[in-house]
Design a protein around this motif. Structure first.
Motif, PDB file in Angstrom:
ATOM      1  N   TYR A 191       6.095  18.025  10.968  1.00  0.00           N
ATOM      2  CA  TYR A 191       5.692  16.788  11.650  1.00  0.00           C
ATOM      3  C   TYR A 191       4.674  17.077  12.747  1.00  0.00           C
ATOM      4  N   THR A 240       0.366   2.538  10.787  1.00  0.00           N
ATOM      5  CA  THR A 240       1.710   2.709  11.370  1.00  0.00           C
ATOM      6  C   THR A 240       2.652   3.504  10.466  1.00  0.00           C
ATOM      7  N   ALA A 241       2.161   3.944   9.310  1.00  0.00           N
ATOM      8  CA  ALA A 241       3.051   4.722   8.441  1.00  0.00           C
ATOM      9  C   ALA A 241       3.337   6.076   9.089  1.00  0.00           C
ATOM     10  N   GLY A 242       4.497   6.611   8.820  1.00  0.00           N
ATOM     11  CA  GLY A 242       4.851   7.920   9.353  1.00  0.00           C
ATOM     12  C   GLY A 242       6.034   8.469   8.595  1.00  0.00           C
ATOM     13  N   LEU A 282       0.851  -1.201   0.000  1.00  0.00           N
ATOM     14  CA  LEU A 282       0.000   0.000   0.000  1.00  0.00           C
ATOM     15  C   LEU A 282       0.879   1.240   0.000  1.00  0.00           C
ATOM     16  N   ASP A 283       0.577   2.161  -0.925  1.00  0.00           N
ATOM     17  CA  ASP A 283       1.167   3.502  -0.860  1.00  0.00           C
ATOM     18  C   ASP A 283       0.041   4.414  -0.384  1.00  0.00           C
ATOM     19  N   VAL A 284       0.171   4.909   0.843  1.00  0.00           N
ATOM     20  CA  VAL A 284      -0.935   5.673   1.429  1.00  0.00           C
ATOM     21  C   VAL A 284      -1.139   7.029   0.765  1.00  0.00           C
ATOM     22  N   THR A 285      -0.207   7.437  -0.104  1.00  0.00           N
ATOM     23  CA  THR A 285      -0.375   8.711  -0.802  1.00  0.00           C
ATOM     24  C   THR A 285      -1.053   8.517  -2.172  1.00  0.00           C
ATOM     25  N   HIS A 312       0.525   7.286  21.035  1.00  0.00           N
ATOM     26  CA  HIS A 312       1.935   7.711  21.053  1.00  0.00           C
ATOM     27  C   HIS A 312       2.758   6.526  21.563  1.00  0.00           C
ATOM     28  N   LEU A 323      -0.935   5.533  14.764  1.00  0.00           N
ATOM     29  CA  LEU A 323       0.204   6.042  15.528  1.00  0.00           C
ATOM     30  C   LEU A 323       0.338   7.535  15.269  1.00  0.00           C
ATOM     31  N   SER A 324       0.126   8.284  16.328  1.00  0.00           N
ATOM     32  CA  SER A 324       0.329   9.724  16.301  1.00  0.00           C
ATOM     33  C   SER A 324       1.669   9.978  16.980  1.00  0.00           C
ATOM     34  N   ALA A 325       1.817  11.100  17.676  1.00  0.00           N
ATOM     35  CA  ALA A 325       3.049  11.380  18.419  1.00  0.00           C
ATOM     36  C   ALA A 325       2.738  12.469  19.428  1.00  0.00           C
ATOM     37  N   GLY A 369       5.874   6.247  22.357  1.00  0.00           N
ATOM     38  CA  GLY A 369       7.118   6.514  23.087  1.00  0.00           C
ATOM     39  C   GLY A 369       8.264   6.448  22.093  1.00  0.00           C
ATOM     40  N   THR A 370       9.431   6.923  22.523  1.00  0.00           N
ATOM     41  CA  THR A 370      10.557   6.901  21.585  1.00  0.00           C
ATOM     42  C   THR A 370      10.984   5.453  21.364  1.00  0.00           C
ATOM     43  N   THR A 371      10.945   5.051  20.121  1.00  0.00           N
ATOM     44  CA  THR A 371      11.140   3.655  19.751  1.00  0.00           C
ATOM     45  C   THR A 371      12.306   3.566  18.769  1.00  0.00           C
ATOM     46  N   SER A 374      13.379   7.407  14.358  1.00  0.00           N
ATOM     47  CA  SER A 374      13.978   8.099  15.510  1.00  0.00           C
ATOM     48  C   SER A 374      15.507   8.028  15.502  1.00  0.00           C
TER      49      SER A 374
HETATM   50  N1  NAP Z   1       9.918   5.826  16.451  1.00  0.00           N
HETATM   51  C1  NAP Z   1       9.515   6.718  17.344  1.00  0.00           C
HETATM   52  O1  NAP Z   1      10.259   7.075  18.288  1.00  0.00           O
HETATM   53  C2  NAP Z   1       8.143   7.323  17.246  1.00  0.00           C
HETATM   54  C3  NAP Z   1       7.733   8.225  18.232  1.00  0.00           C
HETATM   55  C4  NAP Z   1       6.470   8.779  18.162  1.00  0.00           C
HETATM   56  C5  NAP Z   1       5.631   8.432  17.114  1.00  0.00           C
HETATM   57  N2  NAP Z   1       6.046   7.570  16.147  1.00  0.00           N
HETATM   58  C6  NAP Z   1       5.123   7.241  15.057  1.00  0.00           C
HETATM   59  O2  NAP Z   1       5.027   5.840  14.953  1.00  0.00           O
HETATM   60  C7  NAP Z   1       4.750   5.488  13.590  1.00  0.00           C
HETATM   61  C8  NAP Z   1       5.713   4.419  13.145  1.00  0.00           C
HETATM   62  O3  NAP Z   1       6.986   5.017  13.078  1.00  0.00           O
HETATM   63  P1  NAP Z   1       8.333   4.175  13.018  1.00  0.00           P
HETATM   64  O4  NAP Z   1       9.144   4.630  14.143  1.00  0.00           O
HETATM   65  O5  NAP Z   1       8.007   2.725  12.833  1.00  0.00           O
HETATM   66  O6  NAP Z   1       8.941   4.793  11.693  1.00  0.00           O
HETATM   67  P2  NAP Z   1       9.718   4.104  10.487  1.00  0.00           P
HETATM   68  O7  NAP Z   1      10.595   3.019  10.976  1.00  0.00           O
HETATM   69  O8  NAP Z   1      10.312   5.234   9.706  1.00  0.00           O
HETATM   70  O9  NAP Z   1       8.519   3.446   9.685  1.00  0.00           O
HETATM   71  C9  NAP Z   1       7.596   4.277   9.014  1.00  0.00           C
HETATM   72  C10 NAP Z   1       6.866   3.415   8.039  1.00  0.00           C
HETATM   73  O10 NAP Z   1       5.993   4.248   7.271  1.00  0.00           O
HETATM   74  C11 NAP Z   1       5.977   3.720   5.985  1.00  0.00           C
HETATM   75  N3  NAP Z   1       5.580   4.709   4.990  1.00  0.00           N
HETATM   76  C12 NAP Z   1       6.107   5.931   4.759  1.00  0.00           C
HETATM   77  N4  NAP Z   1       5.490   6.489   3.696  1.00  0.00           N
HETATM   78  C13 NAP Z   1       4.566   5.584   3.264  1.00  0.00           C
HETATM   79  C14 NAP Z   1       3.615   5.573   2.204  1.00  0.00           C
HETATM   80  N5  NAP Z   1       3.503   6.598   1.362  1.00  0.00           N
HETATM   81  N6  NAP Z   1       2.813   4.480   2.070  1.00  0.00           N
HETATM   82  C15 NAP Z   1       2.935   3.431   2.911  1.00  0.00           C
HETATM   83  N7  NAP Z   1       3.807   3.380   3.915  1.00  0.00           N
HETATM   84  C16 NAP Z   1       4.620   4.447   4.089  1.00  0.00           C
HETATM   85  C17 NAP Z   1       7.416   3.293   5.735  1.00  0.00           C
HETATM   86  O11 NAP Z   1       7.430   2.353   4.700  1.00  0.00           O
HETATM   87  P3  NAP Z   1       8.760   2.185   3.806  1.00  0.00           P
HETATM   88  O12 NAP Z   1       9.795   1.632   4.714  1.00  0.00           O
HETATM   89  O13 NAP Z   1       8.306   1.253   2.747  1.00  0.00           O
HETATM   90  O14 NAP Z   1       9.091   3.547   3.320  1.00  0.00           O
HETATM   91  C18 NAP Z   1       7.785   2.684   7.066  1.00  0.00           C
HETATM   92  O15 NAP Z   1       7.465   1.294   7.092  1.00  0.00           O
HETATM   93  C19 NAP Z   1       4.822   6.791  12.794  1.00  0.00           C
HETATM   94  O16 NAP Z   1       3.531   7.307  12.616  1.00  0.00           O
HETATM   95  C20 NAP Z   1       5.613   7.704  13.702  1.00  0.00           C
HETATM   96  O17 NAP Z   1       5.303   9.067  13.464  1.00  0.00           O
HETATM   97  C21 NAP Z   1       7.291   6.992  16.208  1.00  0.00           C
END
Ligand code: NAP
Length: 198
Positions: free
Chosen positions: A111, A37-39, A10-13, A142, A93-95, A144-146, A151
């Motif tokens: 962001y 979970t996309a972000g 899926l491309d969410v855009t 949210h 997933l928000s933040a 947490g920092t993951t 991140s």
């Molecule tokens: N990590 C943290 O500390 C943290 C903290 C607060 C909130 N969050 C939120 O948690 C969520 C998950 O983040 P994460 O840490 O897992 O980030 P991540 O490792 O960067 O993963 C983000 C995912 O979003 C997907 N994505 C981006 N653009 C897309 C699109 N157009 N269509 C479909 N998928 C798309 C990416 O897919 P590709 O790999 O294929 O590009 C990737 O699998 C996000 O919403 C983020 O804002 C994370």
């Protein structure tokens, strides 16, 4: 028969990609749990802004596409696949940085604003689904920092005990969802089960 996991891309855009997902899902059983979970925080030519002069239209736009429009359009794509007479969760997933009340540090314009917009869009969805899908609970989470790619550039000052492995973050969020009732739909939760102010 053994359970099977089927991966769909899926491309969410992309509206075409969301429409294809919808067609495929409509052939299957009703969904009981949907988690967006996309972000997007940074990319090859995109870094979170430290000051106004770094703000660029295309970064604002890209951030809103994935962080704000994506979850709402996914909800639209799966709406007909959600059960009317069984409990169901639609979470995204928000933040914490999307909290306007909690914004004391500034920075990260795109962001922050896109996550705040996500919160408003899904809160609005929760109000609509209270009538259309009364057993569906919409939640903003949210994690947490993951320790993920998102991140990675910002982990240096995070104490080790506050940097969660993805599996731990996922377990926290599943625990929260398991404790939520449809009456709590449209709320914003942190990984530890505390409510985050809008
Ligand atoms: N990590 C943290 O500390 C943290 C903290 C607060 C909130 N969050 C939120 O948690 C969520 C998950 O983040 P994460 O840490 O897992 O980030 P991540 O490792 O960067 O993963 C983000 C995912 O979003 C997907 N994505 C981006 N653009 C897309 C699109 N157009 N269509 C479909 N998928 C798309 C990416 O897919 P590709 O790999 O294929 O590009 C990737 O699998 C996000 O919403 C983020 O804002 C994370």
């Amino acid at each position: 028969m053994a359970d099977t996991v089927k991966l769909l891309s899926l491309d969410v855009t992309s509206d075409a990609s969301l429409a294809a997902l919808r067609s495929t899902l409509e052939e299957g059983p009703p969904l009981r749990l949907v988690i967006y979970t996309a972000g997007l925080l940074h990319a090859k030519e995109m870094a979170p802004e430290k000051r106004l002069s770094q703000v660029q239209r295309h970064n604002l736009s890209d951030s809103f596409q994935v962080n704000a429009f994506g979850p709402l359009l996914l909800a639209q794509a799966v709406q007909t696949c959600l059960p009317k007479e069984q409990p169901c969760h639609f979470a995204s997933l928000s933040a914490r940085v999307g909290s306007i009340t909690d914004n004391h540090l500034g920075g990260w314009y795109s962001y922050r604003a896109a996550k705040a917009a996500q919160n408003q869009l899904l809160r609005t969805l929760a109000v609509e689904w209270r009538r259309r899908l009364p057993l569906t609970c919409v939640s903003l989470l949210h994690p947490g920092t993951t320790a993920t790619d998102l991140s990675a550039p910002f982990q240096a000052n995070v104490p080790a005990e506050r940097l969660f492995p993805p599996s731990r973050a996922a377990n926290h969020l599943i625990d929260i969802l398991e404790g939520l009732e449809p009456e709590q739909s449209g709320s914003f939760w942190a990984w530890d089960g505390t409510s985050i102010p809008w």
